[in-house]
Design a protein around this motif. Sequence first.
Motif, PDB file in Angstrom:
ATOM      1  N   GLU A 164       5.665  42.747  19.615  1.00  0.00           N
ATOM      2  CA  GLU A 164       6.531  43.637  20.396  1.00  0.00           C
ATOM      3  C   GLU A 164       6.277  43.475  21.890  1.00  0.00           C
ATOM      4  O   GLU A 164       7.208  43.533  22.692  1.00  0.00           O
ATOM      5  N   LEU A 165       5.034  43.242  22.257  1.00  0.00           N
ATOM      6  CA  LEU A 165       4.704  43.021  23.657  1.00  0.00           C
ATOM      7  C   LEU A 165       5.362  41.740  24.172  1.00  0.00           C
ATOM      8  O   LEU A 165       5.942  41.709  25.259  1.00  0.00           O
ATOM      9  N   ALA A 166       5.293  40.677  23.369  1.00  0.00           N
ATOM     10  CA  ALA A 166       5.859  39.392  23.780  1.00  0.00           C
ATOM     11  C   ALA A 166       7.382  39.440  23.863  1.00  0.00           C
ATOM     12  O   ALA A 166       7.978  38.887  24.800  1.00  0.00           O
ATOM     13  N   THR A 167       8.032  40.095  22.909  1.00  0.00           N
ATOM     14  CA  THR A 167       9.497  40.152  22.955  1.00  0.00           C
ATOM     15  C   THR A 167       9.979  41.011  24.122  1.00  0.00           C
ATOM     16  O   THR A 167      11.027  40.725  24.716  1.00  0.00           O
ATOM     17  N   LEU A 168       9.230  42.040  24.485  1.00  0.00           N
ATOM     18  CA  LEU A 168       9.543  42.813  25.679  1.00  0.00           C
ATOM     19  C   LEU A 168       9.417  41.920  26.912  1.00  0.00           C
ATOM     20  O   LEU A 168      10.267  41.942  27.811  1.00  0.00           O
ATOM     21  N   GLY A 169       8.351  41.125  26.949  1.00  0.00           N
ATOM     22  CA  GLY A 169       8.165  40.211  28.073  1.00  0.00           C
ATOM     23  C   GLY A 169       9.306  39.216  28.198  1.00  0.00           C
ATOM     24  O   GLY A 169       9.748  38.899  29.311  1.00  0.00           O
ATOM     25  N   VAL A 223       3.462  38.267  34.901  1.00  0.00           N
ATOM     26  CA  VAL A 223       2.068  37.979  34.583  1.00  0.00           C
ATOM     27  C   VAL A 223       1.615  38.964  33.514  1.00  0.00           C
ATOM     28  O   VAL A 223       2.281  39.953  33.225  1.00  0.00           O
ATOM     29  N   GLY A 224       0.471  38.680  32.889  1.00  0.00           N
ATOM     30  CA  GLY A 224       0.026  39.614  31.855  1.00  0.00           C
ATOM     31  C   GLY A 224      -1.380  39.310  31.358  1.00  0.00           C
ATOM     32  O   GLY A 224      -1.907  38.239  31.587  1.00  0.00           O
ATOM     33  N   ILE A 265       4.440  33.882  30.949  1.00  0.00           N
ATOM     34  CA  ILE A 265       3.644  34.332  32.091  1.00  0.00           C
ATOM     35  C   ILE A 265       3.134  33.157  32.917  1.00  0.00           C
ATOM     36  O   ILE A 265       2.937  32.062  32.403  1.00  0.00           O
ATOM     37  N   SER A 266       2.938  33.413  34.205  1.00  0.00           N
ATOM     38  CA  SER A 266       2.429  32.380  35.108  1.00  0.00           C
ATOM     39  C   SER A 266       0.969  32.611  35.466  1.00  0.00           C
ATOM     40  O   SER A 266       0.354  31.767  36.118  1.00  0.00           O
ATOM     41  N   MET A 267       0.418  33.746  35.032  1.00  0.00           N
ATOM     42  CA  MET A 267      -0.956  34.087  35.383  1.00  0.00           C
ATOM     43  C   MET A 267      -1.480  35.109  34.380  1.00  0.00           C
ATOM     44  O   MET A 267      -0.721  35.967  33.914  1.00  0.00           O
ATOM     45  N   VAL A 268      -2.757  35.002  34.038  1.00  0.00           N
ATOM     46  CA  VAL A 268      -3.406  35.989  33.174  1.00  0.00           C
ATOM     47  C   VAL A 268      -4.136  36.993  34.055  1.00  0.00           C
ATOM     48  O   VAL A 268      -4.938  36.618  34.914  1.00  0.00           O
ATOM     49  N   THR A 269      -3.830  38.270  33.853  1.00  0.00           N
ATOM     50  CA  THR A 269      -4.501  39.328  34.601  1.00  0.00           C
ATOM     51  C   THR A 269      -5.440  40.090  33.672  1.00  0.00           C
ATOM     52  O   THR A 269      -5.152  40.270  32.494  1.00  0.00           O
TER      53      THR A 269
END
Length: 275
Positions: free
Chosen positions: A146-151, A165-166, A197-201
């Motif tokens: 669900e997190l990925a489909t929202l993204g 990012v995420g 995502i382009s960056m991991v936070t």
Amino acid sequence: GSRTVAKTRIREWIDNTPGCTRIWTFGLTPDWAKKRDVPTQIWPNCPNGASPPADNSKAANFVQWVFTPEGSGGGGFTPAEIPIIELWNEPNFGAAGPSYGEPHQDEGLFGQVLASGTGADAARDAGREIPGSIPGNIFFYGTPRELATLGKAIKDVLPVGVQLVGCGWEDDANVARWMRASMTVDAGGGFKGADLISMVTYHPYMYGNAPQNVRNQSVAYRQRLQFLATEMGRPGLATMPLAASESGYEDVSGPYTGGAYGYSESQVAATLKRA
């Protein structure tokens, strides 16, 4: 209306942060847009805010409105003002499930452990509903899928110059499981979560006078990305940028009585700099 309120608050945020690189943490679903009730309410002013949206297109429409010119009925904000959107805040915090043997940061081995487990583990975890019986705070009452489909829904409407990012990961014992599942799951349209995502936070907190925890956690995230780069056949993941988008010093034993954790902001800042 709600968008008028949002516009006012976003403008205040921008006006009060001149010269800063702003990261808008996207989360807190309005009650009317929730997918499910959340048993642990940690935001009294936003009941069920930890639920993912029932309809991701509504979240995407709001993001699109933010960057639409005022003359076209939008919020009128620009990529220069809001260059980064962070997908949620600590979605793994308090989540149950296997950690693949990864210790908690306080055990002192955090930076030495790679994500492990099998592809079947990750596929299972991607759709795992978070049990309502777990104690403590729950920032995201949903699944990695669900997190990925929202993204994906948000990514599809972002203007040029705005990064997604995420996901503001919290360094609990389950972070490898959650990060791995959300990065490897199908997000729709032929995309994996990692493609969005382009960056991991991440949020490296210190406990006690131990600034090495920040370094250990940073090393661990790089190791996880290297692991995923090999597992997913995406070499670029190994060098994906990392950013500590939130940090702090949690130690109630300090002498300072004006803060929640026993140390003043200047003392915390000095320790973070040392870390």
